[in-house]
Design an enzyme around this catalytic site. Structure first.
Site, PDB file in Angstrom:
ATOM      1  N   GLY A  53       0.803  -1.223   0.000  1.00 42.16           N
ATOM      2  CA  GLY A  53       0.000   0.000   0.000  1.00 42.16           C
ATOM      3  C   GLY A  53       0.834   1.270   0.000  1.00 42.16           C
ATOM      4  O   GLY A  53       0.298   2.380  -0.047  1.00 42.16           O
ATOM      5  N   SER A  87       4.150   0.035  -6.760  1.00 42.48           N
ATOM      6  CA  SER A  87       3.782  -0.328  -8.122  1.00 42.48           C
ATOM      7  C   SER A  87       3.262   0.901  -8.879  1.00 42.48           C
ATOM      8  O   SER A  87       3.594   1.108 -10.050  1.00 42.48           O
ATOM      9  CB  SER A  87       2.725  -1.438  -8.095  1.00 42.48           C
ATOM     10  N   SER A  89       9.528  -6.758  -0.719  1.00 42.95           N
ATOM     11  CA  SER A  89      10.922  -7.154  -0.444  1.00 42.95           C
ATOM     12  C   SER A  89      11.378  -6.646   0.917  1.00 42.95           C
ATOM     13  O   SER A  89      12.253  -5.780   0.997  1.00 42.95           O
ATOM     14  CB  SER A  89      11.852  -6.675  -1.571  1.00 42.95           C
TER      15      SER A  89
END
Lengths: 207, 207
Positions: B41, B45, B112
């Site tokens: 969130g 992306s 990650s």
């Protein structure tokens, strides 16, 4: 880019995306997967790299996946069992699909002896995106070349399940292209591949 | 292309190769890995795709790796155990390295959460090729957004080992860039990333 975004903590950001068509339009060529298959020593990697060079000289976006950059990297955890060979080809197919999506003409150069595995890679992408290119040098030629000394080791039993000797090679039944990498000259083979890309409208024909 | 090849069955074909430098020269920009990291969130992306769009509009070669094209493809065999999460990031690092080698600016957008995994991806490539970009939106902001409803499920115990709730997020200690994706506007964040690429000489500064 949007000209303004809402000034709130809970910002809803617009999800931008650049698709294959946009890249193709910008670059002046489509992307594709050129899947070279054939026996060890058939000239897959050499042909793929020579095609890559020829396309690069035309200013096209290309990349070669072969043992050199895959086996010691992405697939370093895999051996040569049936399951590992299948997983190896699966991953290569998935990576090729990513390059395809990125607008790149990607050339894969692996023995990929089993039809089922190649067909799975083909099934990952759309009609016309996957060109199976059979490097048809036959076993006697490949064994005579034996550039890496692998056939001698396979005959001596030092390598088990070696394709063509102790493990089958399933030649493509309906490849998009079959190239005589046994007796043909490299330049001739390169031209055949490049012509196939032109005639399919993947790259523009050269004036 | 060589002008002539020996006409023999045992042809020795010259191995052509196109390297990163040649591609950089042709394209007018270097390649790099932009490794976005941050909580679910945080906007990784979205930011990566917006940067991708901005670079595309400048005619640069780029590609985004994110959950959409990795989890259902290359890493479809992996779950969310510690070992599988590590393998997931390992494969992404290896694929990013391939794109880097192909001359593409590749943007990876994955939580990650572990420093060790990110450092392994960094270690695969050369100095200056890997830019860690910390999307610093903090937990309260991400949980308030909860765009996918995952935080609610994690709080309810329906998702185990959810980063930030029941599994740690190890923030980068020395990222190449830290971007305020919590309160910042998208356009500002995009400009910060693009400026970093310009100042490092990866892409030319815009006139």
């Amino acid at each position: 880019m949007s000209s303004a975004s809402p000034k709130a903590t809970n910002i809803v950001w617009h999800q931008a995306s650049v698709d294959r068509d946009a890249r193709a339009e910008q670059r002046g060529h489509r992307s594709a997967i050129l899947w070279f298959t054939g026996l060890s020593g058939a000239g897959k990697s050499t042909l793929a790299n020579a095609v890559n060079q020829a396309l690069f000289e035309r200013g096209l976006a290309t990349y070669v996946l072969d043992g050199d950059n895959i086996r010691h990297g992405l697939c370093r955890d895999l051996g040569f069992s049936d399951a590992d060979r299948e997983e190896n080809i699966r991953r290569i197919g998935e990576v090729a699909k990513l390059f395809l999506d990125s607008g790149v003409i990607v050339l894969t150069a692996f023995v990929s002896p089993f039809r089922a595995d190649r067909d799975k890679a083909r099934a990952l992408v759309g009609e016309g995106d996957f060109l199976e290119i059979f490097c048809s040098a036959d076993l006697s030629v490949c064994e005579e070349r034996d550039t890496k000394g692998l056939y001698a080791k396979a005959r001596a039993g030092d390598i088990k399940e070696f394709t063509g000797i102790s493990s089958p090679y399933e030649a493509p039944e309906h490849p998009e292209l079959s190239v005589d990498t046994g007796a043909g000259e490299l330049e001739t083979c390169v031209n055949e591949v490049v012509s196939a890309l032109e005639s399919r409208g993947i790259i523009p024909a050269q004036a």
